[in-house]
Design an enzyme around this catalytic site. Structure first.
Site, PDB file in Angstrom:
ATOM      1  N   PHE A  77       0.808  -1.223   0.000  1.00 37.12           N
ATOM      2  CA  PHE A  77       0.000   0.000   0.000  1.00 37.12           C
ATOM      3  C   PHE A  77       0.841   1.274   0.000  1.00 37.12           C
ATOM      4  O   PHE A  77       0.375   2.325   0.423  1.00 37.12           O
ATOM      5  CB  PHE A  77      -0.961   0.001   1.195  1.00 37.12           C
ATOM      6  CG  PHE A  77      -1.699  -1.290   1.369  1.00 37.12           C
ATOM      7  CD1 PHE A  77      -2.711  -1.648   0.492  1.00 37.12           C
ATOM      8  CD2 PHE A  77      -1.360  -2.170   2.374  1.00 37.12           C
ATOM      9  CE1 PHE A  77      -3.375  -2.858   0.627  1.00 37.12           C
ATOM     10  CE2 PHE A  77      -2.013  -3.384   2.524  1.00 37.12           C
ATOM     11  CZ  PHE A  77      -3.020  -3.728   1.644  1.00 37.12           C
ATOM     12  N   GLY A 103      -5.124  -0.570  -8.586  1.00 36.84           N
ATOM     13  CA  GLY A 103      -4.904  -0.813  -7.170  1.00 36.84           C
ATOM     14  C   GLY A 103      -5.329   0.324  -6.270  1.00 36.84           C
ATOM     15  O   GLY A 103      -5.628   0.109  -5.099  1.00 36.84           O
ATOM     16  N   GLU A 104      -5.365   1.551  -6.790  1.00 37.01           N
ATOM     17  CA  GLU A 104      -5.592   2.705  -5.926  1.00 37.01           C
ATOM     18  C   GLU A 104      -6.883   3.462  -6.189  1.00 37.01           C
ATOM     19  O   GLU A 104      -7.403   4.117  -5.284  1.00 37.01           O
ATOM     20  CB  GLU A 104      -4.390   3.645  -6.022  1.00 37.01           C
ATOM     21  CG  GLU A 104      -3.182   3.063  -5.324  1.00 37.01           C
ATOM     22  CD  GLU A 104      -1.878   3.716  -5.714  1.00 37.01           C
ATOM     23  OE1 GLU A 104      -1.317   4.428  -4.879  1.00 37.01           O
ATOM     24  OE2 GLU A 104      -1.413   3.483  -6.841  1.00 37.01           O
ATOM     25  N   ARG A 135      -9.109  -1.861 -20.134  1.00 32.44           N
ATOM     26  CA  ARG A 135      -9.376  -3.303 -20.151  1.00 32.44           C
ATOM     27  C   ARG A 135      -8.949  -3.926 -18.823  1.00 32.44           C
ATOM     28  O   ARG A 135      -7.866  -3.662 -18.312  1.00 32.44           O
ATOM     29  CB  ARG A 135      -8.619  -3.976 -21.293  1.00 32.44           C
ATOM     30  CG  ARG A 135      -8.757  -5.499 -21.291  1.00 32.44           C
ATOM     31  CD  ARG A 135      -7.967  -6.150 -22.391  1.00 32.44           C
ATOM     32  NE  ARG A 135      -8.640  -6.014 -23.678  1.00 32.44           N
ATOM     33  CZ  ARG A 135      -8.073  -5.526 -24.779  1.00 32.44           C
ATOM     34  NH1 ARG A 135      -6.817  -5.114 -24.750  1.00 32.44           N
ATOM     35  NH2 ARG A 135      -8.750  -5.443 -25.898  1.00 32.44           N
ATOM     36  N   GLN A 169      -9.278  -6.096  -5.900  1.00 35.52           N
ATOM     37  CA  GLN A 169      -8.591  -4.821  -5.705  1.00 35.52           C
ATOM     38  C   GLN A 169      -9.573  -3.681  -5.458  1.00 35.52           C
ATOM     39  O   GLN A 169      -9.356  -2.837  -4.587  1.00 35.52           O
ATOM     40  CB  GLN A 169      -7.719  -4.508  -6.919  1.00 35.52           C
ATOM     41  CG  GLN A 169      -6.444  -5.328  -6.987  1.00 35.52           C
ATOM     42  CD  GLN A 169      -5.485  -4.971  -5.879  1.00 35.52           C
ATOM     43  OE1 GLN A 169      -4.889  -3.899  -5.861  1.00 35.52           O
ATOM     44  NE2 GLN A 169      -5.340  -5.865  -4.928  1.00 35.52           N
ATOM     45  N   GLY A 177      -3.961   0.925 -14.389  1.00 42.04           N
ATOM     46  CA  GLY A 177      -3.794   0.367 -13.053  1.00 42.04           C
ATOM     47  C   GLY A 177      -5.069   0.527 -12.249  1.00 42.04           C
ATOM     48  O   GLY A 177      -5.837   1.470 -12.449  1.00 42.04           O
ATOM     49  N   GLY A 213      -0.080  -9.295  -3.196  1.00 37.67           N
ATOM     50  CA  GLY A 213      -1.431  -9.759  -2.959  1.00 37.67           C
ATOM     51  C   GLY A 213      -2.403  -9.374  -4.049  1.00 37.67           C
ATOM     52  O   GLY A 213      -3.554  -9.826  -4.065  1.00 37.67           O
ATOM     53  N   LYS A 262     -11.479 -11.479 -11.576  1.00 38.03           N
ATOM     54  CA  LYS A 262     -11.543 -11.864 -10.165  1.00 38.03           C
ATOM     55  C   LYS A 262     -10.588 -11.033  -9.321  1.00 38.03           C
ATOM     56  O   LYS A 262     -10.978 -10.481  -8.279  1.00 38.03           O
ATOM     57  CB  LYS A 262     -11.220 -13.353 -10.008  1.00 38.03           C
ATOM     58  CG  LYS A 262     -11.296 -13.856  -8.570  1.00 38.03           C
ATOM     59  CD  LYS A 262     -11.040 -15.354  -8.489  1.00 38.03           C
ATOM     60  CE  LYS A 262     -12.183 -16.150  -9.091  1.00 38.03           C
ATOM     61  NZ  LYS A 262     -12.005 -17.611  -8.867  1.00 38.03           N
TER      62      LYS A 262
END
Length: 744
Positions: free
Chosen positions: A241, A704-705, A629, A639, A702, A468, A634
């Site tokens: 993170f 993740g955030e 895209r 995320q 991306g 992860g 899953k």
């Protein structure tokens, strides 16, 4: 063959993780391993005048007590972001264990090394330290040096378009308020840990990091080694993170201790030491002022404020970034300033800058909608720009409206009645809130190696990170489609500086950065295979160029006749080889200069508020996103839900409390620093538009955030809708809600 990209494939490392065979940094036990425990300062500023280590040195099993007096001399590190050509990852310029100076409360000042962890812990408590303490500045309102940074993450700290203050004064509808967010600290499930071993003048380190190459560079710099003489491994990381994106002191302290005792050393930070020695999200104080005409079009957008940095690094929480690109306005003013404090160097934390910035901006948008008596979704739709508001460049992909409408439909926004307090569930007040989500598209240089075998399998290698989020799974899917193989025939190796270079796994940049390198290596592999074909007769592919053939079904086939081709096995057997490999190093082009490249979304929240006790429970949450895209449906959903969950913590629970007199963090543990648990997390839903971006590798962004951005504002806006009370200071605790005045 059915493409693997986009499918919800299981994690390739899932079995290793659930059976416990995946090894994390602290789980490496080497022959002769010793254990190290750090001693941290109990003042925020000053110098150590004396160490009394006699009792610790006499304690059972103690091998060494390392202080600035007997520590090996190290070279200064280069701070994070100080170079665009080198993998610099230094988190602090403080001479830790190299001088008697103290720069923050909790700074490492000594290391105790013993045969067992219990022995090291006991001895560390026996070390007595005398200080010459000095007054410290530790809050946003302190007398620390206030300044405007030269850059905010490579962008200008101030942006001006038109006359925003003049337009605000003339606006028919306006809001002008201050919003604050507190300091947050990292609580990844895996604390920071390092196992260091010297041998033959070389250093091998198992570290908890998002950036193995950055840690390698930091260690090589400090110890005066060649890069090839340092190897850093982190195949599995238990959450990062941003908190593991830099090289924190425990890495070089473990290596220092190992050098002193001549044995491998393991150093694992306790949870309280993670708070003390690893930076977190800075507190912010932000002014957002918006002006609009009668039709709801923005005429002025002002976003300014202050965050903190430390005396030993310069870190800027880029809270103005969303306002630069999210809404159309002819008049914009954005500015950030820093105050330099005597605190642990702050660092990245999921959605750095964007998370607190979106709380302020999106709360203000909701307040403007109330002032205009306009639906909050409609207000956002009316201010969707056709080009970047501050740069004037076209968007590479912008499906914000589609994401907003998708989220509203899935959430059931149409059932919302506009008046605050108008919806109830028995005695509980019901509130529905919305906020936008936003995060930039970043891409970094990356390298990869791809090898195919005669058996029709492939090995792909890159020194990137798995924290992860499913890196190995997504990259296996990408490589499988590029090579014309099933995903289960591809193995992806990562997390080792012995592998091809990759930048930090941060800024939601890793997937697209590594994908570009994998694609480059696959293209090089095709050329290498065709070179083998040309060396012998009998191949239906002989004489063809790269554009004439494609990877298909475990080999190469003609584009104009897919049935005419050869397997990898046939090509390699003719050349007398068992395998063939190729490498590629890929850098971003200039697309980010020509285009505005960002991801967008919409967050929808439903809350229940107890009017007697001020408790807030999130009943339902829906996020809808425009992220190009999606590589794996899953892991992508995971995320998004993880980001939303962290956003709920930001909205209602998380707050680091610092004693302004001493600089000590008073809730540096999971008993008193509140994070969401299962009871706090409702039914979460995540959706995405899915249109590919033609200007990014694989058409992806991306993810993740972006999931955390806008969540806190959506909750705050829902709380206002339920109660008529506007809480502008996070987190929204019962005390803050009960004391907040009703806002018309």
């Amino acid at each position: 063959m059915t493409p693997a990209v986009g499918k919800p494939l299981d994690r390739v490392d899932g079995r290793q993780k659930v059976t416990g065979t995946a090894r994390f940094a602290a789980e490496y036990d080497l022959p002769g391993l010793a254990h190290a425990v750090i001693v941290t300062s109990t003042v925020a500023k000053g110098r150590v005048t004396a160490f009394d280590t006699a009792a610790a040195e006499r304690a059972p099993g103690v091998l060494a007590v390392v202080t600035p007096k007997n520590a090996p001399r190290l070279r200064p590190a280069e701070p994070f972001g100080s170079s665009e050509t080198k993998p610099v990852a230094g988190t602090t310029t403080a001479p830790v264990l190299q001088s008697d100076q103290v720069f923050w409360y909790g700074q490492p000042i000594a290391v105790v090394v013993a045969g067992t962890l219990d022995q090291a812990k006991y001895a560390a408590h026996l070390v007595r330290v005398t200080y010459d303490a000095q007054p410290a500045e530790v809050t946003l309102d302190s007398k620390g040096r206030v300044f405007v940074p030269d850059k905010v993450q490579k962008e200008e700290p101030e942006v001006t378009v038109g006359d925003a203050e003049g337009a605000l004064a003339a606006a028919g509808a306006k809001v002008d308020h201050t919003y604050t967010t507190p300091q947050h600290n990292h609580n990844a499930i895996e604390p920071h840990a390092t196992v260091a071993e010297w041998g033959g003048g070389k250093l091998t380190v198992h570290d908890t990091t998002q950036f193995v190459f950055g840690v390698r560079y930091d260690l090589a710099t400090r110890f005066g080694l060649k890069l090839d003489d340092v190897r850093v491994l982190a195949p599995f990381v238990g959450g990062g993170f941003g908190g593991k994106g830099g090289a924190w002191p425990q890495a070089f302290l473990a290596a220092t201790a190992a050098k002193v005792v001549g044995r491998p050393v393991k150093l694992v930070l306790g949870r309280d030491q993670v708070y003390a020695c690893v930076g977190g999200r800075t507190p912010t104080r932000q002014r957002v002022a918006l002006g609009a005409d009668a039709g709801g079009k923005l005429t002025a957008l002002i976003h300014t404020g202050r965050t903190s940095t430390s005396t030993t690094n310069t870190f800027t929480e880029q809270f103005t970034f969303p306002a630069r690109h999210l809404y159309a306005s002819p008049n914009i003013r954005l500015a950030q300033e820093l105050i330099e404090l005597d605190v642990c160097p702050p660092t990245f934390m999921r959605g750095p800058g964007e998370s607190p910035g979106m709380f302020a901006l999106e709360s203000a948008m909701d307040e403007l909608a109330v002032a205009l008596k306009l639906d909050p979704v409609e207000l956002r739709l009316r201010n969707d720009p056709d080009k970047d508001p501050t740069r004037g460049t076209p968007f590479s992909l912008r499906k914000y409206k589609e994401a907003l409408k998708l989220g509203a439909e899935k959430f059931g926004w149409a059932r919302r009645t506009p008046e605050p307090g108008s919806m109830k569930d028995g005695r509980l007040l019901v509130g529905l809130g919305v906020a936008s989500a936003y995060y930039p598209v970043y891409r970094n240089p990356s390298s990869a190696r791809v090898e195919v075998t005669a058996a029709g399998t492939a090995l792909v290698q890159c020194g990137c990170q798995e924290m992860g989020m499913g890196t190995a799974t997504a990259q296996s899917q990408i490589a499988a489609d590029l090579l014309g193989l099933p995903a289960d025939r591809v193995k992806f190796e990562l997390g080792d500086t012995a592998l091809p270079f990759a930048m930090v796994a941060g800024g939601s940049s890793q997937t697209v950065s590594v994908a570009a390198a994998v694609a480059g290596a696959v293209a090089a592999l095709k050329a290498a295979l065709l070179a083998l074909v040309e060396k012998a007769d009998g191949s239906p592919l002989k004489g063809l160029k790269a554009a004439d053939v494609a990877f298909r079904d475990g080999g190469l086939a003609r584009v104009d006749d897919p049935k005419a081709g050869e397997s990898f096995g046939a090509i390699l057997a003719r050349a007398g080889r068992k395998s063939l490999d190729a490498k590629a190093e890929v850098k971003p082009g200039d697309e980010a200069k020509k285009l505005s490249m960002h991801s967008y979304g919409a967050q929808f929240c439903e809350v229940r508020v107890d009017p007697d006790f001020g408790t807030v429970r999130v009943k339902r949450f829906v996020g809808a996103f425009d992220v190009g895209r999606v590589i794996n449906a899953k892991t992508a959903r995971s995320q998004f839900l993880g980001g939303i969950t962290m956003g709920l913590g930001m909205a209602l629970l998380e707050e680091t409390h610092r004693d302004a007199r001493t600089g000590r963090l008073v809730n540096a543990d999971l008993a008193e620093y509140m994070v969401p648990v299962h009871a706090d997390v409702p039914a979460l839903e995540a959706y995405w538009v899915g249109d590919p971006d033609p200007h990014t590798p694989m058409g992806a962004h991306g993810i993740g955030e972006i999931g955390i951005t806008g969540v806190a504002a959506a909750v705050a806006n829902a709380v206002y809708h339920a109660t008529g009370k506007r809480v502008r200071d996070l987190p929204i605790t019962p005390e803050r809600l009960m004391s907040a005045p009703l806002v018309p």
